[in-house]
Design an enzyme around this catalytic site. Structure first.
Site, PDB file in Angstrom:
ATOM      1  N   GLU A  20       0.893  -1.206  -0.213  1.00 51.01           N
ATOM      2  CA  GLU A  20       0.015  -0.148   0.052  1.00 51.01           C
ATOM      3  C   GLU A  20       0.895   1.138   0.011  1.00 51.01           C
ATOM      4  O   GLU A  20       0.280   2.193  -0.545  1.00 51.01           O
ATOM      5  CB  GLU A  20      -0.972   0.081   1.134  1.00 51.01           C
ATOM      6  CG  GLU A  20      -2.160  -0.773   1.017  1.00 51.01           C
ATOM      7  CD  GLU A  20      -2.885  -0.687  -0.431  1.00 51.01           C
ATOM      8  OE1 GLU A  20      -3.302   0.613  -0.687  1.00 51.01           O
ATOM      9  OE2 GLU A  20      -3.472  -1.538  -0.792  1.00 51.01           O
ATOM     10  N   TYR A  35      -6.322   7.420   3.913  1.00 48.46           N
ATOM     11  CA  TYR A  35      -6.559   6.221   3.110  1.00 48.46           C
ATOM     12  C   TYR A  35      -5.845   4.902   3.150  1.00 48.46           C
ATOM     13  O   TYR A  35      -6.469   3.754   3.071  1.00 48.46           O
ATOM     14  CB  TYR A  35      -6.049   6.673   1.558  1.00 48.46           C
ATOM     15  CG  TYR A  35      -6.192   5.728   0.239  1.00 48.46           C
ATOM     16  CD1 TYR A  35      -7.464   5.123  -0.194  1.00 48.46           C
ATOM     17  CD2 TYR A  35      -4.895   4.885   0.149  1.00 48.46           C
ATOM     18  CE1 TYR A  35      -7.413   3.994  -1.328  1.00 48.46           C
ATOM     19  CE2 TYR A  35      -4.828   3.970  -0.747  1.00 48.46           C
ATOM     20  CZ  TYR A  35      -5.894   3.384  -1.380  1.00 48.46           C
ATOM     21  OH  TYR A  35      -5.801   2.520  -2.147  1.00 48.46           O
ATOM     22  N   ASP A  59      -9.243   6.824  -2.426  1.00 46.77           N
ATOM     23  CA  ASP A  59      -8.544   7.567  -3.076  1.00 46.77           C
ATOM     24  C   ASP A  59      -8.869   8.182  -4.356  1.00 46.77           C
ATOM     25  O   ASP A  59     -10.080   8.158  -4.506  1.00 46.77           O
ATOM     26  CB  ASP A  59      -7.103   6.534  -3.401  1.00 46.77           C
ATOM     27  CG  ASP A  59      -7.509   5.611  -4.423  1.00 46.77           C
ATOM     28  OD1 ASP A  59      -8.706   5.413  -4.780  1.00 46.77           O
ATOM     29  OD2 ASP A  59      -6.675   4.857  -4.995  1.00 46.77           O
ATOM     30  N   CYS A  83     -19.707  -2.903 -17.162  1.00 44.41           N
ATOM     31  CA  CYS A  83     -19.319  -2.568 -15.700  1.00 44.41           C
ATOM     32  C   CYS A  83     -20.425  -3.259 -14.832  1.00 44.41           C
ATOM     33  O   CYS A  83     -21.585  -3.487 -15.034  1.00 44.41           O
ATOM     34  CB  CYS A  83     -19.557  -1.102 -15.376  1.00 44.41           C
ATOM     35  SG  CYS A  83     -19.383  -0.715 -13.629  1.00 44.41           S
ATOM     36  N   CYS A  94     -25.602   3.046 -11.084  1.00 42.96           N
ATOM     37  CA  CYS A  94     -24.886   4.160 -11.362  1.00 42.96           C
ATOM     38  C   CYS A  94     -25.542   5.485 -11.949  1.00 42.96           C
ATOM     39  O   CYS A  94     -26.015   5.309 -13.253  1.00 42.96           O
ATOM     40  CB  CYS A  94     -23.737   4.134 -12.574  1.00 42.96           C
ATOM     41  SG  CYS A  94     -22.394   5.300 -12.868  1.00 42.96           S
TER      42      CYS A  94
HETATM   43 FE1  SF4 Z   1     -19.709   1.797 -14.030  1.00 38.56          FE
HETATM   44 FE2  SF4 Z   1     -20.653   3.936 -13.838  1.00 38.56          FE
HETATM   45 FE3  SF4 Z   1     -18.033   3.886 -13.876  1.00 38.56          FE
HETATM   46 FE4  SF4 Z   1     -19.654   3.278 -16.052  1.00 38.56          FE
HETATM   47  S1  SF4 Z   1     -19.386   5.255 -15.043  1.00 38.56           S
HETATM   48  S2  SF4 Z   1     -17.828   2.121 -15.339  1.00 38.56           S
HETATM   49  S3  SF4 Z   1     -21.141   2.540 -15.122  1.00 38.56           S
HETATM   50  S4  SF4 Z   1     -19.306   3.007 -12.472  1.00 38.56           S
END
Ligand code: SF4
Length: 355
Positions: A33, A116, A134, A198, A204
């Protein structure tokens, strides 16, 4: 299903294989780390292996000399990390009976361990459910939350910290933090995140609103200042003069060829060289052939270093300041140096420049 469940499921199938992960003792996690602060995983890998071969446990590190630790760290940059790692190892060895503290709060009391890093070590090595935020994780959470605040502002930082601490699972917090690190390196990239791959896309808000490329909101920075620096490779008989930097500040404790920054009052680069060498070593010099020009960028400024051969005009070898030393060219490799000084040293050696 939840954010942490989906992220951990992805991590279980996609985690990067890293040496400190396969055998995550507190000592190995701590060293990794510290090395990973401001530094890419690929850069750290060979340093980690070399460091652990020479210092396989806390005791071997705590009883090492600073010179040897710095020499092994050379090229990794941010040398305060190495000095603090050694200081912390000695403190753990003497004050904590050789046992690395197991909570983020106690870890933060050690030299070189900030908020962190304490969170990362405590969660990965000891399973404490603490967040470890971070730059990568700030980027991810600013997108998850579609946070339209300037990056680094106090409101931005507080919102992210609070969210990170709320969302950390009590089950596998270390893997969760490492999964976020991998997500930031592999998918949630600074530019053009790979949202279609993702695992937390459905949580998101930035993706849902199509603004993931605009976040986090960055304030445009001024260009880095640039300095011209002059250094001398001064030879007397078969030895070259090196000077050690002070105990604090940039590149503290490392060795370099004497010189310094060009000032407005200097008529030429050679004038700058003579003035700086006289001020730092007490030597008046005759400037010889130019060896080369070496460029380097640090975090907050860039430099162009002009290096010359030089000879002292007077003074016998013994009359240089205490922090300077005449060394044989073949011994230059034994002295820990910053990137530019090492480039010059390697240039002298590899090109067989006769001084
Ligand atoms: Fe995933 Fe949102 Fe990052 Fe796109 S912006 S990679 S959906 S966390």
């Amino acid at each position: 299903m939840s954010f942490s469940h989906d992220l951990l499921f992805w991590y279980d199938n996609n985690a990067r294989h890293l040496p400190w992960r396969s055998f995550p003792t507190p000592y190995r996690v701590w060293v990794s780390e510290i090395m990973l602060q401001q530094t890419r995983v690929e850069t750290v890998l060979p340093y980690f292996e070399r460091f652990l071969t020479r210092f396989p446990n806390l005791e071997t590190l705590a009883t090492a000399s600073q010179e040897e630790v710095l020499r092994l760290w050379e090229g990794l940059g941010y040398y305060n990390r190495a000095r603090n790692l050694l200081k912390a190892a000695r403190k753990i060895y003497s004050d904590y009976d050789g046992q690395i503290p197991s909570t983020a709060k106690d870890l933060e009391r050690l030299p070189g361990i900030g908020h962190y890093t304490a969170g990362a070590i405590a969660s990965i090595a000891f399973g404490e459910p603490v967040a470890s935020v971070d730059g990568n994780i700030k980027r991810i959470y600013s997108r998850i939350l579609a946070l339209n605040e300037p990056y680094g502002s106090s409101h931005f930082d507080k919102t992210i910290e609070d969210y990170a601490q709320t969302i950390i699972p009590h089950n596998r917090p270390g893997n969760f933090n490492q999964a976020l690190m991998d997500l930031g390196s592999n998918l949630c990239l600074p530019r053009q995140p790979l949202c279609l791959e993702c695992p937390v896309q459905e949580y998101c808000l930035a993706f849902q609103q199509g603004i993931q490329n605009d976040l986090p909101v960055k304030i445009k920075k001024d260009p880095l200042p640039h300095y011209e620096v002059c250094v001398a490779v001064i030879q007397q008989e078969d030895k070259i003069l090196l000077c050690q930097r002070g105990e604090s500040g940039m590149l503290a404790g490392l060795w370099e060829f004497p010189g310094g920054k060009l000032e407005q009052s200097d008529d030429s680069l050679e004038d700058c060289l003579r003035r700086e060498v006289l001020g730092k070593t007490g030597l008046e010099i005759s400037v010889g052939e130019k060896i080369g020009i070496f460029k380097h960028a640090y975090t907050h400024f860039r430099i162009t270093v002009h290096a010359w051969q030089a000879k002292p005009n007077s003074l016998p070898l013994s009359e240089v300041p205490e922090n300077c030393r005449w060394v044989l060219r073949d011994d230059l490799a034994d002295y820990p140096m910053g990137k530019v000084a090492r480039k010059i040293s390697d240039h002298l050696t590899s090109n067989g420049i006769s001084l």
